[in-house]
Enzyme design. Structure first.
Site, PDB file in Angstrom:
ATOM      1  N   SER A 101       4.473   0.822  -5.646  1.00  0.00           N
ATOM      2  CA  SER A 101       3.457   0.635  -5.146  1.00  0.00           C
ATOM      3  C   SER A 101       3.313   2.404  -4.044  1.00  0.00           C
ATOM      4  O   SER A 101       2.550   2.945  -3.080  1.00  0.00           O
ATOM      5  CB  SER A 101       2.930  -0.549  -4.155  1.00  0.00           C
ATOM      6  OG  SER A 101       3.826  -0.307  -2.519  1.00  0.00           O
ATOM      7  N   LYS A 146      -2.112  -3.912   4.266  1.00  0.00           N
ATOM      8  CA  LYS A 146      -1.124  -1.879   4.207  1.00  0.00           C
ATOM      9  C   LYS A 146      -2.235  -0.807   5.115  1.00  0.00           C
ATOM     10  O   LYS A 146      -1.861  -0.238   5.549  1.00  0.00           O
ATOM     11  CB  LYS A 146      -1.124  -1.124   2.925  1.00  0.00           C
ATOM     12  CG  LYS A 146       0.072  -2.088   2.199  1.00  0.00           C
ATOM     13  CD  LYS A 146       0.193  -1.711   0.712  1.00  0.00           C
ATOM     14  CE  LYS A 146       1.538  -2.508  -0.192  1.00  0.00           C
ATOM     15  NZ  LYS A 146       1.588  -2.153  -0.936  1.00  0.00           N
TER      16      LYS A 146
END
Length: 345
Positions: free
Chosen positions: A234, A279
């Site tokens: 990611s 996140k």
């Protein structure tokens, strides 16, 4: 004397119970908010780090195997999610799962290099190294011979230049045909002999491994990374932005703190990831004012598997509203979307 024995017995029992509560692994993982880190600390171009003001930040979640204590404690964390082991690592052991995540990070670095070099107008080649073993099926005759993290370089002495040729060669063999696999483990070459099997749910033959291509970017530009301690794919987008900024000598940050997430492909396509709701929280805690979120259309297959599925961008927007975050959520489908936003804003 009897009282002392009873005391020591109860103490021993308490220690055993405490050990079980603190260390017994459960088939559950707890995922919660991690951190946002300046990508510049991981990247060097021409042996130099980027010391300009501001930061391009990768974000990650904290993912830990639950014990009884961790499981109970997770209910006191409003950001925590409890995920079954099957959803996170399947049947892989913790060590196998870690090796797979390390592969995904290595691949993210390679794809980020390719994307950034292409955008900067620099020449490069993507050199094929072999097949990376992600897992070995329980019915494979190579079980306990090959393991996650090995790189298969040849079958029966035949070397291939892409994964599809490797797969095609095995498909043409007869079931139960003996084959010799050449592979690398910790940079040492080994061989293993086994038989082909009919792959479950298909009419094709193979050796019973899940695989991915392993490659290396070859270029005259000296682009290096040190991603120790960080796994998964990611960070790809933010790595590519950092590399491009240094290759092109273009300051994308202008003193700003910019965070984001998403996989990256050599052509710049940004892919979806997990845990984006956590996140964005990590990004705000680190002082980010901009957050790049993948915004790809939900496929029919995804919708069938999960009728409530939404894009990363929508999930990030929803989390930002729920947690009253102030950072700007920016949708991206390609790295060029992020570059255009940074240059115009």
């Amino acid at each position: 004397m009897m009282k002392k024995k009873k005391f020591f017995g109860l103490t021993a029992l308490a220690i055993v119970l405490l050990g079980i509560l603190c260390f017994l692994p459960l088939p559950i993982y707890v995922e919660t908010v991690g951190r946002a880190q300046n990508v510049a600390q991981y990247v060097k171009v021409a042996d130099k780090k980027d010391n300009t003001k501001g930061s391009l930040m990768l974000t990650y979640v904290n993912l830990v195997r639950a014990t009884p204590v961790i499981y109970v404690a997770s209910f006191f964390d409003k950001y925590a999610a409890r995920l079954p082991q099957t959803q996170v690592s399947g049947s892989d052991s913790d060590s196998e799962y870690e090796r797979i995540q390390n592969y995904y990070m290595q691949d993210a670095v390679n794809q980020a290099k390719a994307a950034s070099l292409r955008l900067a107008g620099e020449k490069y080649q993507q050199k094929y190294l072999g097949i990376y073993v992600l897992s070995v099926l329980k019915d494979s005759t190579f079980k306990n011979k090959l393991m996650a993290g090995d790189t298969v370089t040849a079958i029966d002495g035949h070397y291939f230049t892409q994964a599809k040729d490797f797969i095609s060669y095995l498909e043409k063999t007869n079931t139960s045909k003996k084959v010799t696999v050449t592979y690398l483990r910790k940079r040492q070459q080994h061989t293993a002999v086994g038989k082909t099997i009919r792959l479950p749910g298909t009419s094709r033959n193979g050796i019973g491994i899940s695989l991915a291509e392993r490659s290396q970017i070859v270029t005259k530009e000296n682009v290096k990374t040190d991603m120790k301690g960080i796994g998964g794919p990611s960070a790809g987008l933010m790595l590519a932005l950092q590399m491009y900024s240094q290759l092109s000598h273009e300051d994308l940050k202008l003193g700003r703190k910019i965070a984001g997430t998403g996989t990256i492909s050599a052509d710049g396509t940004v892919g979806e990831i997990g845990g984006i709701d956590k996140k964005v929280v990590a990004a705000q805690r680190a002082g980010a004012t901009i957050f790049f979120a993948p915004d790809n259309k939900i496929t029919a297959a995804q919708r069938k598997a999960d009728p409530q599925a939404v894009s990363n961008y929508k999930e990030a927007k929803r989390a930002a509203a729920e947690y009253k975050l102030k950072l700007k959520i920016v949708p991206v489908k390609n790295i060029t979307d992020a570059l255009e936003y940074l240059k115009k804003s």
